[in-house]
Enzyme design. Sequence first.
Site, PDB file in Angstrom:
ATOM      1  N   SER A 188       0.785  -1.227   0.000  1.00 51.50           N
ATOM      2  CA  SER A 188       0.000   0.000   0.000  1.00 51.50           C
ATOM      3  C   SER A 188       0.819   1.280   0.000  1.00 51.50           C
ATOM      4  CB  SER A 188      -0.989  -0.002   1.165  1.00 51.50           C
ATOM      5  OG  SER A 188      -0.354  -0.368   2.356  1.00 51.50           O
TER       6      SER A 188
ATOM      7  N   HIS B  89      -5.242  -3.067  -2.983  1.00 49.51           N
ATOM      8  CA  HIS B  89      -4.791  -2.126  -4.018  1.00 49.51           C
ATOM      9  C   HIS B  89      -4.570  -2.810  -5.365  1.00 49.51           C
ATOM     10  CE1 HIS B  89      -4.207   0.987  -0.987  1.00 49.51           C
ATOM     11  NE2 HIS B  89      -3.705   0.022  -0.228  1.00 49.51           N
TER      12      HIS B  89
ATOM     13  N   LYS C  23     -11.886   0.639  -2.090  1.00 48.86           N
ATOM     14  CA  LYS C  23     -10.873   1.330  -2.909  1.00 48.86           C
ATOM     15  C   LYS C  23     -11.363   1.431  -4.358  1.00 48.86           C
ATOM     16  CE  LYS C  23      -7.702   0.929   0.707  1.00 48.86           C
ATOM     17  NZ  LYS C  23      -6.881   0.107   1.554  1.00 48.86           N
TER      18      LYS C  23
END
Length: 407
Positions: free
Chosen positions: A197, A225, A256
Amino acid sequence: MNKWDCLEETLKNLKRENLYRHITEFASSQSKEIIVNGRKMLLFASNSYLDLCNVPEVKDYASKIALEYGTGSGGSRLTTGTTDVHMRLEEILAGYKGREASIVFNTGYMGNVGTISALAGKGDVIFSDELNHASIIDGCRLSKANLVIYKHNDMVDLEMKVKEYISNKTNGSTAEGAPVKANNVCRGLIVSDGVFSMDGDIVNLPELVEIADGYNLFSMIDEAHATGVIGETGRGTEEYYHMEGKVDILMGTLSKSIGSEGGFVCGSRTLVEFLINKARSYIFSTSLSPVTMGASYMSIKYIMEHNERVERLQHNIKYFCHCLTDEGIDVKSDTSIIPIIIGDEKKALEVSEELKNRGYYVSAIRYPTVAKGCARLRVALMATHTDEELLAFSKSIGQVYRKMHRI
Ligand SMILES: *Cc1c(COP(=O)(O)O)cnc(C)c1O
């Protein structure tokens, strides 16, 4: 000392070390253009990589669900908090990740904490990358399993530590010297971020899976991610390496690229049934509302039908790295996270302030999110940034960066 004094003392110390945190208030939706302190800015700090928090298709669907199902879910998943909307999301997620089943947690944080502490307990072992996300670290701590930290993405170090651990076990003693029955290699887990990250690099999946399989350990990858970002259709780390179906526990978040809220685990039917029965953060918390579940569902459907968003993000990553290199800043990334290492905490704050003055919102990341003295700008790209915006931003970074080095 008054009981409040020590809290104030801690806050004072944080300020002195440039580690004090404050909240920034946005007066707009989470999309490329934001309004902060009454000022329009271009956002380069969001985890909403596909910029899907504010698309009409998803918003309309979520609104429809709100009108039909109301707001709260009213109970935990195992009591009264499961609707057909929850089930539809888990079905599409399993399909999206090519797995038999999936389970949705309220957040990615809760997904990691609940899954890891359910899978490993006292006497078991977890091998964890030194740069894993805080939620993985907390899950490991909560599990009370033996924790072995290996060097960042270093598969030689990982295998050495696995071998060492197993040979200690079979020789009859644990690290603490407690006797163990021979061949009692209990449950074990190797856990890693798929995309890290704060560094934006990608796990060495082929070797990690080989080690896990070779030593009868579970492999667990956190796709927070990676989902929506890497692999031809944004399906994440497995697709990036063309290793579909090889990871035992695919964990991820809906907060996300998916642009909603929640965490998930995809895997075998057995894994999901096990977690439904054993993951405490799943069992003992009220489930997310149907509105949130519906937003996630429609967002995943949208990504599956609009691969051009993923392609555009991947173009932006390549193009922006190229622009920065032209500015003399050497970066390489296959992910939407582009770290520009500054080092000193105060300088990192100054650089990010200077960029904010120029209309670019970008975060300075400091300890404890990264190691002390490794402060950085963490540029996060979105699929909706245009070439012109990326070029102008990279030029601004170049100017600020050069000015900083002259100081
Ligand atoms: C953000 C993040 C999480 C937590 O997910 P939330 O849905 O925000 O709770 C877990 N793991 C990694 C690697 C993350 O970056």
